[in-house]
Scaffold this motif. Structure first.
Motif, short mmCIF file in Angstrom:
data_model
loop_
_atom_site.label_atom_id
_atom_site.label_comp_id
_atom_site.label_asym_id
_atom_site.label_seq_id
_atom_site.Cartn_x
_atom_site.Cartn_y
_atom_site.Cartn_z
N LEU B 124 51.60 25.72 26.21
CA LEU B 124 52.10 27.08 26.43
C LEU B 124 52.50 27.25 27.89
O LEU B 124 53.59 27.73 28.19
CB LEU B 124 50.99 28.09 26.14
N GLY B 125 51.58 26.86 28.76
CA GLY B 125 51.83 27.04 30.20
C GLY B 125 53.07 26.31 30.64
O GLY B 125 53.94 26.88 31.29
N ILE B 126 53.18 25.04 30.25
CA ILE B 126 54.34 24.26 30.69
C ILE B 126 55.62 24.80 30.06
O ILE B 126 56.63 24.97 30.73
CB ILE B 126 54.14 22.78 30.34
N ALA B 127 55.54 25.13 28.78
CA ALA B 127 56.75 25.55 28.07
C ALA B 127 57.34 26.83 28.64
O ALA B 127 58.56 27.01 28.64
CB ALA B 127 56.45 25.73 26.60
N PHE B 128 56.50 27.72 29.14
CA PHE B 128 57.04 28.98 29.65
C PHE B 128 57.40 28.93 31.13
O PHE B 128 57.81 29.93 31.70
CB PHE B 128 56.06 30.13 29.40
N ALA B 129 57.25 27.77 31.77
CA ALA B 129 57.54 27.73 33.20
C ALA B 129 58.42 26.58 33.64
O ALA B 129 59.00 26.65 34.70
CB ALA B 129 56.22 27.69 33.98
N PHE B 130 58.57 25.54 32.80
CA PHE B 130 59.20 24.34 33.34
C PHE B 130 60.64 24.56 33.81
O PHE B 130 61.13 23.85 34.67
CB PHE B 130 59.13 23.18 32.33
N ASP B 131 61.34 25.56 33.24
CA ASP B 131 62.73 25.79 33.67
C ASP B 131 62.91 27.14 34.35
O ASP B 131 64.01 27.65 34.45
CB ASP B 131 63.68 25.67 32.47
N ALA B 132 61.80 27.72 34.83
CA ALA B 132 61.86 29.08 35.37
C ALA B 132 62.84 29.19 36.53
O ALA B 132 63.68 30.10 36.55
CB ALA B 132 60.46 29.53 35.81
N VAL B 133 62.77 28.29 37.48
CA VAL B 133 63.63 28.41 38.65
C VAL B 133 64.85 27.48 38.55
O VAL B 133 65.98 27.92 38.78
CB VAL B 133 62.84 28.12 39.95
N ASN B 134 64.63 26.21 38.17
CA ASN B 134 65.79 25.32 38.13
C ASN B 134 66.75 25.69 37.00
O ASN B 134 67.95 25.40 37.08
CB ASN B 134 65.38 23.84 38.09
N GLY B 135 66.26 26.37 35.97
CA GLY B 135 67.15 26.88 34.94
C GLY B 135 68.12 27.91 35.49
O GLY B 135 69.31 27.87 35.23
N GLU B 136 67.58 28.82 36.30
CA GLU B 136 68.43 29.85 36.92
C GLU B 136 69.43 29.21 37.89
O GLU B 136 70.56 29.63 38.02
CB GLU B 136 67.57 30.85 37.71
N ARG B 137 68.93 28.17 38.56
CA ARG B 137 69.79 27.48 39.51
C ARG B 137 70.98 26.84 38.80
O ARG B 137 72.11 27.00 39.23
CB ARG B 137 68.98 26.39 40.21
N SER B 138 70.69 26.12 37.70
CA SER B 138 71.79 25.40 37.06
C SER B 138 72.71 26.35 36.31
O SER B 138 73.89 26.07 36.15
CB SER B 138 71.24 24.32 36.12
N GLU B 139 72.19 27.50 35.89
CA GLU B 139 73.06 28.47 35.24
C GLU B 139 73.90 29.26 36.23
O GLU B 139 74.82 29.97 35.86
CB GLU B 139 72.22 29.46 34.42
#
Lengths: 332, 359
Positions: B124-139
């Motif tokens: 749960l912890g990893i799934a809800f955070a692994f793309d929190a910042v780099n996801g926004e960056r790449s988008e």
């Protein structure tokens, strides 16, 4: 002196370890004008913009945006400045309207005001009919327009656009530039836009600043820059209706005989035009009159006559070359 | 016209360029005022609200809820069949209701609610955070987000808060379903102390999962690509929860190999080292604490700290720990888990604050 210009910088400098990204920048952008910051990739345009928004701290120098220091009061600056980042993105799982709603909430807009404002800006950028589809179905041009709408939601006093026309088809570019012109006319905003596509922004900017290797090497209107960086030559194009080849020789002699014309280039083909170089550049207008008079006097039929405005690409190239030469001399 | 600029500044410059207007604050009182957010409420709450809504509607939320629900339900199925037998002889069993969580299949000892939840929950912890910042960056949404009138830390705080809320929600729901199942199907009513034990275990689990959340957040700040951070996050999860024991033996073997024909002292030293390493693993901290909280008959953490304790344990008359004694026993574990979480989050926070806005 009391400059009330929305964007003022004095000696603004940003240094990274070895690289000086922005070097002692003095800039002023006034309300109701579009200022183009031109330069190649890596010339320091984006760094300048980030400093103006308080997203990165200047190493030296000062900036005032809407009268505030962005390094110390970034929130108030960001509240009043609309920013379109380079390669802007939106949350693909949300619709265009939802994305704008999020921005409105982050700006503390009242819900009812926000809805009205969002409707208005979507209308303005021409996205009303697609506003309720998911943003990941948008084309690059639509994202760019949504980006402008996003920057406008907070009703900014200053609009900063980083490469607004990159990766958009030519038709879309015209649309976006028209949109910007309209916005400045209607709202009297100050617009700062950066671009490396010089010819595109030439038409829309009131003034431009030429940026190379972190330094502003020239600023003013395109005509001013042409005077500053030109070799004091202006150009005139002359279209003539000619019959026999002998007539062409006669025409060349007549054109070359006009006072101030330094060289005459005959047309490459029958449909092409004659090109005249005129020195000094200020003589251009008088030379055009003289061409008209000479043609009338010698029975030559004119099809066209026009002054050639130097392209920004040309000016830019000259300015960069000149600044490099200057730097070279300094170093030596 | 240089009223706003200290005189010293002017003097320092030999050739003063046209001076800047003073920052537009005419009254001294206004000049003192700190930079304020235009929002009526802190910026992180807006971000947290959006992220929370995103999580709830996301496919990964549904999948994880199903996975965790299944992980809880399968052992529950075995537990409920055995708990009846226990209930027959209820006089001897101290906490019948709580046995729902700690009983499992007799054949497969690992098939228990508590150990299953402990294994799956970090996901749960990893799934809800692994793309929190780099996801926004790449988008390409990060520069746009940061150019809104919010502080930079609002982004990372808001994302952590949203993740924590979702985790709390999911875990509470799962525990609630298990408890409800116990009440309805078995007709067992929990005692007050059992309810508190379950709530304490729930809290412990939330802390444990928030450690993984902070770890995922750290990965998403440091690594440029979401795929890489997911891979590393899940890799570490498997390593720690599944191969944790192997890992400990491996490290101890490398650091202080057992000499051939070594005496009892060498064996003891090696065991001590292994124990130390085990203690550093968050999964061990969690499992030990969970066991103590859910089973009142566990009177000490699984591995005794000293030989004296080990001897004492052997000589001890089997007894039950009262609730406060159980809590006291796991307190260091909880503190250690909270500390690890804080360290992870602080690392993510600092890395994010120092990063350039540009990707």
């Amino acid at each position: 002196m009391a400059t009330t210009a929305p964007i003022v910088t004095r000696g603004l400098t940003k240094r990274y370890e070895t690289l000086t990204a922005v070097d002692r920048l003095d800039l002023e952008v006034h309300g109701g004008e579009i200022f183009g910051l031109l330069g190649q990739n890596g010339a320091g345009k984006t760094t300048t913009i980030l400093m103006l928004l308080g997203l990165t701290e200047p190493t030296e120098g000062k900036a005032r945006v809407v009268g505030l220091d962005p390094a110390r009061r970034p929130l108030e600056v960001k509240r009043r400045v609309g920013y379109l980042p380079d390669a802007v993105g939106f949350y693909g799982n949300m619709t265009g309207r939802q994305n704008l709603r999020y921005t409105a909430r982050l700006n503390g807009l009242d819900r009812r005001d926000a809805e009205r404002q969002i409707g208005a800006v979507l209308e303005q950028v021409g996205l009303s009919d697609r506003a309720d589809t998911k943003a990941d179905t948008y084309s690059r041009g639509m994202l760019q327009r949504l980006g402008i709408a996003d920057a406008l939601v907070k009703e900014p006093a200053v609009l900063i656009l980083d490469e607004p026309t990159t990766s958009i088809d030519p038709f879309g570019v015209v649309e976006i530039l028209d949109l910007l012109r309209g916005l400045v006319r209607e709202r009297g905003m100050a617009v700062l836009l950066s671009s490396h596509l010089l010819s595109q922004v030439q038409s829309v900017c009131d003034r431009v600043g030429i940026f190379a290797a972190g330094r502003l090497i020239g600023q003013g209107s395109v005509e001013d820059l042409a005077t500053t960086f030109g070799d004091d030559t202006s150009h005139v194009e002359v279209g003539l209706e000619l019959g026999a080849p002998a007539e062409a020789e006669r025409a060349a002699a007549i054109l070359a005989g006009i006072d101030g014309v330094t060289s005459v280039a005959p047309p490459a083909s029958a449909a092409d035009v004659w090109r005249l170089d005129v020195q000094p550049a200020a003589e251009g207008g008088r030379v055009r009159q003289a061409v008209l008079a000479a043609c009338a006097a010698n029975g030559l039929t004119l099809t066209s006559l026009r002054a050639i405005v130097p392209s920004l690409d040309e000016i830019y190239r000259r300015a960069v070359v000149r600044s490099r030469v200057g730097a070279g001399t300094e170093a030596a | 016209m240089t009223a706003g600029i200290p005189a010293k500044r002017i003097r320092r410059r030999a050739v003063a360029p046209p001076s800047l207007p003073p920052a537009a604050t005419t009254e001294p009182a206004a000049r003192e005022r700190r930079d304020r957010s235009p929002l009526g409420r802190p910026g992180w709450t807006v971000i947290a609200a959006k992220e929370f809504a995103d999580h709830l509607l996301s496919a990964r939320f549904m999948v994880l809820l199903a996975v965790l629900g299944l992980a809880a339900f399968v052992p529950l199925y075995f537990a409920s069949s055995r708990i009846r037998e226990l209930a027959e002889a209820a006089s001897g069993v101290p906490a019948v209701f709580i046995a729902l969580f700690t009983l499992g299949s007799q054949q497969i000892p690992i098939l228990r609610v508590d150990s299953f939840v402990g294994m799956v929950a970090p996901l749960l912890g990893i799934a809800f955070a692994f793309d929190a910042v780099n996801g926004e960056r790449s988008e390409g949404t990060l520069p746009r987000l940061l150019s809104q009138p919010i502080h930079r830390d609002d982004v990372i705080n808001g994302k952590f808060a949203a993740g924590l809320t979702v985790i709390t929600l999911v875990l509470t729901a799962v525990v609630g379903v298990i408890a409800g199942f116990g009440l309805l199907r078995l007709g067992i009513v929990p005692a007050a102390s059992e309810v508190i034990r379950i709530v304490a275990w729930l809290f412990l689990t939330i802390v444990y999962v928030s450690l993984w959340l902070a770890f995922g957040l750290l990965l998403s700040v440091v690594l440029r690509r979401a795929a890489t951070s997911a891979l590393i996050g899940f890799g570490v999860w498997i390593l720690v929860t599944v191969f944790g024991g192997l890992l400990v033996g491996l490290i101890a073997g490398i650091v202080a190999p057992l000499p051939a024909g070594g005496g009892p002292d060498d064996v003891l030293a090696s065991a001590g080292l292994q124990q130390l390493i085990t203690r550093l693993l968050p999964s061990t901290l969690y499992q030990e604490a969970a066991l103590v909280l859910l089973d009142p008959s566990v009177t000490q953490v699984s591995t005794p700290a000293t030989i004296g304790q080990a001897i004492a344990a052997q000589e001890q008359i089997p007894s039950l720990l009262s609730l406060d004694q159980s809590l006291l026993l796991v307190w260091p574990h909880v503190v250690a888990l909270v500390a690890l979480t804080v360290v992870c989050f602080a690392a993510a926070y600092i890395a994010f604050m120092r990063q350039e806005v540009r990707a």
